[in-house]
Design a protein around this motif. Structure first.
Motif, PDB file in Angstrom:
ATOM      1  N   VAL A  27      -5.216   6.185  -4.152  1.00  0.00           N
ATOM      2  CA  VAL A  27      -4.573   4.959  -3.671  1.00  0.00           C
ATOM      3  C   VAL A  27      -5.431   3.743  -4.013  1.00  0.00           C
ATOM      4  O   VAL A  27      -4.943   2.763  -4.582  1.00  0.00           O
ATOM      5  N   SER A  28      -6.715   3.808  -3.686  1.00  0.00           N
ATOM      6  CA  SER A  28      -7.564   2.625  -3.878  1.00  0.00           C
ATOM      7  C   SER A  28      -7.708   2.251  -5.357  1.00  0.00           C
ATOM      8  O   SER A  28      -7.743   1.062  -5.691  1.00  0.00           O
TER       9      SER A  28
ATOM     10  N   VAL B 220       4.481  -7.390  -0.418  1.00  0.00           N
ATOM     11  CA  VAL B 220       5.499  -6.462  -0.918  1.00  0.00           C
ATOM     12  C   VAL B 220       5.345  -5.080  -0.305  1.00  0.00           C
ATOM     13  O   VAL B 220       6.336  -4.410   0.002  1.00  0.00           O
ATOM     14  N   LEU B 221       4.102  -4.654  -0.107  1.00  0.00           N
ATOM     15  CA  LEU B 221       3.848  -3.249   0.211  1.00  0.00           C
ATOM     16  C   LEU B 221       2.648  -3.104   1.130  1.00  0.00           C
ATOM     17  O   LEU B 221       1.649  -3.819   0.984  1.00  0.00           O
ATOM     18  N   VAL B 222       2.744  -2.157   2.071  1.00  0.00           N
ATOM     19  CA  VAL B 222       1.608  -1.696   2.873  1.00  0.00           C
ATOM     20  C   VAL B 222       1.417  -0.221   2.566  1.00  0.00           C
ATOM     21  O   VAL B 222       2.387   0.551   2.578  1.00  0.00           O
ATOM     22  N   SER B 223       0.176   0.187   2.268  1.00  0.00           N
ATOM     23  CA  SER B 223      -0.117   1.595   1.975  1.00  0.00           C
ATOM     24  C   SER B 223      -1.239   2.070   2.889  1.00  0.00           C
ATOM     25  O   SER B 223      -2.382   1.623   2.756  1.00  0.00           O
ATOM     26  N   ILE B 224      -0.901   2.973   3.828  1.00  0.00           N
ATOM     27  CA  ILE B 224      -1.866   3.512   4.785  1.00  0.00           C
ATOM     28  C   ILE B 224      -1.703   5.026   4.843  1.00  0.00           C
ATOM     29  O   ILE B 224      -0.589   5.535   4.988  1.00  0.00           O
TER      30      ILE B 224
ATOM     31  N   VAL C  30      -7.051   2.445  12.086  1.00  0.00           N
ATOM     32  CA  VAL C  30      -6.548   1.114  11.746  1.00  0.00           C
ATOM     33  C   VAL C  30      -5.860   0.537  12.982  1.00  0.00           C
ATOM     34  O   VAL C  30      -5.088   1.224  13.653  1.00  0.00           O
ATOM     35  N   ASP C  31      -6.130  -0.706  13.288  1.00  0.00           N
ATOM     36  CA  ASP C  31      -5.431  -1.405  14.373  1.00  0.00           C
ATOM     37  C   ASP C  31      -4.113  -1.946  13.803  1.00  0.00           C
ATOM     38  O   ASP C  31      -4.127  -2.757  12.871  1.00  0.00           O
ATOM     39  N   PRO C  32      -2.969  -1.498  14.331  1.00  0.00           N
ATOM     40  CA  PRO C  32      -1.689  -2.006  13.803  1.00  0.00           C
ATOM     41  C   PRO C  32      -1.607  -3.530  13.813  1.00  0.00           C
ATOM     42  O   PRO C  32      -0.965  -4.119  12.932  1.00  0.00           O
ATOM     43  N   ASP C  33      -2.264  -4.169  14.780  1.00  0.00           N
ATOM     44  CA  ASP C  33      -2.201  -5.624  14.838  1.00  0.00           C
ATOM     45  C   ASP C  33      -2.877  -6.258  13.624  1.00  0.00           C
ATOM     46  O   ASP C  33      -2.511  -7.363  13.228  1.00  0.00           O
TER      47      ASP C  33
ATOM     48  N   SER D 215      -5.916   0.092   3.664  1.00  0.00           N
ATOM     49  CA  SER D 215      -7.037   0.243   4.590  1.00  0.00           C
ATOM     50  C   SER D 215      -8.324   0.541   3.842  1.00  0.00           C
ATOM     51  O   SER D 215      -8.317   0.869   2.648  1.00  0.00           O
ATOM     52  N   ALA D 216      -9.427   0.486   4.571  1.00  0.00           N
ATOM     53  CA  ALA D 216     -10.747   0.702   3.975  1.00  0.00           C
ATOM     54  C   ALA D 216     -11.092   2.175   3.797  1.00  0.00           C
ATOM     55  O   ALA D 216     -12.170   2.484   3.301  1.00  0.00           O
TER      56      ALA D 216
END
Length: 380
Positions: A104-105, A143-147, A129-132, A97-98
């Motif tokens: 993380v960034s 491979v990966l989502v990091s939130i 963050v919008d899950p959609d 996410s932004a």
């Protein structure tokens, strides 16, 4: 001389007295190396095992799913670099996410230079963050989502359960930075759907210099430090026995007091907000009005600089304009910019975060000082 009211608990918390006591006791009595087979080593190992169980209990994990690190920043790096190194042939795409923390960034930026592609999903005006947007960003090579679970500057709590349902459905790993949320709100790795989750000791009354990473059983993770086989070979180096004991006690206390402490923090935060808003009806709240950490108040005072305001009250209040990692920087917070705040409102923002030791007298004293300073600066 009266000490300033401390309102920077999102930067760090004081070490709890019971946590201090157990650390001192372990430093004095349990000096063995946990890897040694003799009685001194086994006594130290027992302390580490107990701390591991206590930390696991805080997030509903199993003790063998916890790896101790020197900080949340290290845990984030281990999660991101370790997960991607363990999947070199399965894809080269990551989603984040932004509004993520630099721990993380910046590792993700380093992966970009190594040939990975990172998609940064936006947030709305409250920092959500919008899950959609995650669903739409996932590709066959993701491979990966990091939130992050909760934002360190505005306190907005992300819809991780909904995001986790998406990543499970698509067989994509989910890393959650819970450094700010653990100990303040419920964190259950199963409900969140997390494969990897980061904890920071010094955000819930343990010392700086100790953190942990939850690694769901069966999740491939390659180490980036090399040496002996401590922490199941995932984080080499002799364990910090005393700080692990302290982290475990802090986790135990946080779990026992979670419901009552969250309500008390929310009451203090809202008391402060109400006093400021009564004196300054143009005060603007930054972050989600409801889905927000119970201790966090990020507000913009009209027509002044947040940095100038805090300088005006620095003998009465200890607070910050945003993340402690870049609070001295004159540039507008990247988090507030990602939320779409204009430069004027963003530069007028201050982050006020309360903690368990904060009293109503502290709140009243801080509000009075902030109101007077705002009136003085606005009149110039």
């Amino acid at each position: 001389m009266t000490r300033p009211v401390y309102l920077d608990y999102n930067a760090t918390t004081p070490v709890d007295a019971e946590v201090q006591a157990i650390i001192s006791r372990v430093l004095r009595d349990t000096f063995g190396n946990p890897s040694s087979s003799h009685v001194y080593g086994q006594q130290a190992k027992a302390v580490v095992d107990q701390g591991r169980q206590q930390v696991a209990d805080l997030i509903a994990a199993q003790p063998d799913e916890m790896v101790f690190t020197a900080s949340a920043s290290e845990a984030n790096n281990l999660a991101l670099l370790g997960a991607t190194r363990a999947h070199p042939q399965q894809g080269r795409h990551i989603i984040t996410s932004a509004v993520e923390h630099p721990s993380v960034s910046r590792p993700l930026q380093s992966l970009v230079t190594a040939g990975w592609e990172v998609t940064v999903v936006p947030v709305d005006e409250s920092g959500l963050v919008d899950p959609d947007s995650i669903r739409q960003a996932i590709r066959p090579d993701t491979v990966l989502v990091s939130i992050m679970h909760a934002n360190n500057e505005v306190g907005t709590i992300q819809p991780i359960e909904a995001i986790g349902a998406i990543t499970r459905e698509r067989s994509v790993l989910l890393h959650v930075d819970a450094a700010q949320s653990a100990g303040k709100i419920p964190v259950n790795v199963h409900l969140l759907g997390a494969d990897l989750l980061t904890l920071a000791g010094h955000k819930f009354y343990a010392p700086k210099g100790i953190g942990a990473l939850y690694i769901k059983e069966g999740t491939p993770l390659a180490p980036f430090l090399f040496g002996a086989a401590q922490e199941q070979g995932r984080r080499t180096g002799t364990e910090n026995v005393a700080y692990i004991a302290g982290l475990g006690r802090a986790a135990q206390q946080a779990r026992a007091q979670l419901d009552t402490s969250a309500a008390a923090l929310r009451e203090k935060r809202d008391r402060l907000h109400g006093l400021l808003l009564e004196a300054n009806p143009d005060l603007q709240l930054n972050g989600h009005p409801e889905a927000r950490l119970p201790n966090t108040l990020n507000v913009s005072f009209a027509n002044i600089s947040g940095k100038a305001l805090l300088e005006q009250v620095n003998d009465t209040i200890a607070a910050s304009t945003g993340s402690a990692c870049h609070a001295d920087n004159d540039t507008v917070s990247g988090v507030l910019g990602a939320m779409g705040l204009d430069r004027r409102r963003a530069s007028a923002a201050v982050r006020l975060s309360v903690g368990t030791p904060t009293t109503n007298d502290d709140i009243d004293r801080a509000a009075t000082a902030l109101i007077r300073a705002w009136q003085t600066l606005a009149a110039k």
